[in-house]
Design an enzyme around this catalytic site. Structure first.
Site, short mmCIF file in Angstrom:
data_model
loop_
_atom_site.label_atom_id
_atom_site.label_comp_id
_atom_site.label_asym_id
_atom_site.label_seq_id
_atom_site.Cartn_x
_atom_site.Cartn_y
_atom_site.Cartn_z
CB CYS A 2 -0.89 0.04 1.23
SG CYS A 2 -1.87 -1.45 1.51
NE ARG A 16 -4.57 2.07 2.12
CZ ARG A 16 -4.49 1.52 3.34
NH1 ARG A 16 -5.40 1.84 4.26
NH2 ARG A 16 -3.54 0.65 3.63
CG ASN A 79 1.46 -6.23 4.68
OD1 ASN A 79 0.91 -6.89 5.55
ND2 ASN A 79 2.45 -6.72 3.94
#
Length: 324
Positions: A2, A16, A79
């Site tokens: 991400c 995001r 992550n």
């Protein structure tokens, strides 16, 4: 994988890309001020700031991926597999499970400075939401209009880093990304000059040559550099529509089209959705991989003193505007 970022150009925006190989059935969710946030080890948050963001709703509980509260504090989990370490309960700390971390901070804090104070007493625990939902290894970007921090829970405990880049991606840890940016200090959006040698007659033959060396791959360090470069050199009018458009253009700069990055199991990671929250308009803008038209959910006129979640399905069918 991400990419998260925050952006201030007159008004403040936070959002995001969520890059993943499968859909999580996420929705835009508004949590009103009197929704009871039940916590695994701490007292229930029965009254708090309202929150808007992207979440999975499980058993009437919003598991937020990214969100912003009504005061203008934004937070996103990205992550951090292989680096994140959560801990057992500690008696001298506020014990907050990782899935509770976003709602806990956004419920209580109006700014990054307030979040820093609260974070001094937090231990992120290794409890899962349920047997069916495993613990997600994450680190977090937390931003307001003035500053950003990165929070990482490691074997040494909770690490808090000031983030001048207003960007976060994935592994390795944030200090690596910060150090790695120095490898690109020669990049420029300007027309470059010949710095190789005054003895050589070298010409600029194309626009954009100042960014030669900007990494073009989809790895986490490269996306960090690309996003930081685009954000630091961003130029946009100070209007809502111009800022929202610019924010999505920056996210597009690091987005993942299907087929470009294979995940285990011979399936492909894609940018499942991109988001941009406008603090001034109290609006969550988003687009999905299937539908790249910008959609929006606003909490401006919602009854925010209620106690029930407001949940909005994503518009995933491609929408095309015909002019004839």
């Amino acid at each position: 994988m991400c990419t998260g970022l925050s952006y201030t150009n007159g008004s403040f925006y936070f959002g995001r890309n969520l890059d993943l190989e499968y859909s999580l059935n996420n929705k835009v969710v508004v949590t009103p001020r009197n929704f009871p946030f039940k916590l695994s080890k701490e007292e229930e948050l029965s009254s708090h700031y309202s929150i808007i963001g992207m979440a999975m709703v499980v058993d009437n509980y919003p598991l937020y991926f990214d969100a912003v509260n009504e005061k203008g504090l934004g937070m996103g989990g990205l992550n951090f597999d292989g680096f994140s370490v959560y801990h057992d309960e500690q008696k001298d700390k506020k014990n907050i499970a990782s899935f509770e971390f976003i709602p806990y901070l956004l419920s209580k804090c109006a700014s990054v400075q307030e979040a820093k104070t609260v974070l001094k007493d937090i231990n992120i625990t290794n409890l899962s939401f349920s047997e069916k939902l495993q613990v997600s290894p994450l680190h977090w970007l937390i931003s307001d209009k003035d500053s950003s921090i990165v929070v990482e829970s490691t074997a040494e405990g909770l690490q808090i880093y000031d983030n001048q880049f207003n960007v976060l991606t994935n592994n390795p840890s944030f200090p690596y990304h910060q150090y790695n940016m120095s490898n690109y200090l020669n990049l420029t959006s300007n027309i470059p000059e010949n710095r190789l040698s005054a003895k050589l007659d070298l010409d600029v033959y194309s626009r954009g040559m100042g960014s030669i060396g900007l990494p073009g791959d989809l790895s986490s360090p490269s996306r960090f550099v690309r996003a930081a470069y685009a954000l630091a050199n961003s130029v946009a009018d100070k209007t809502e529509l111009a800022n929202v458009a610019q924010f999505f253009h920056i996210l597009d700069f690091v987005a993942q089209p299907k087929g470009s990055a294979m995940a285990p199991g011979e399936i492909y990671e894609i940018t499942q959705y991109s988001s941009c929250v406008s603090i001034e308009e109290q609006t969550y803008y988003y687009k999905t991989y299937e539908n790249n038209q910008i959609c929006a959910v606003s909490m401006k006129d919602l009854p925010l003193n209620h106690s029930d979640l407001f949940v909005y399905e994503l518009e995933k069918e491609q929408s095309i505007h015909y002019t004839n």
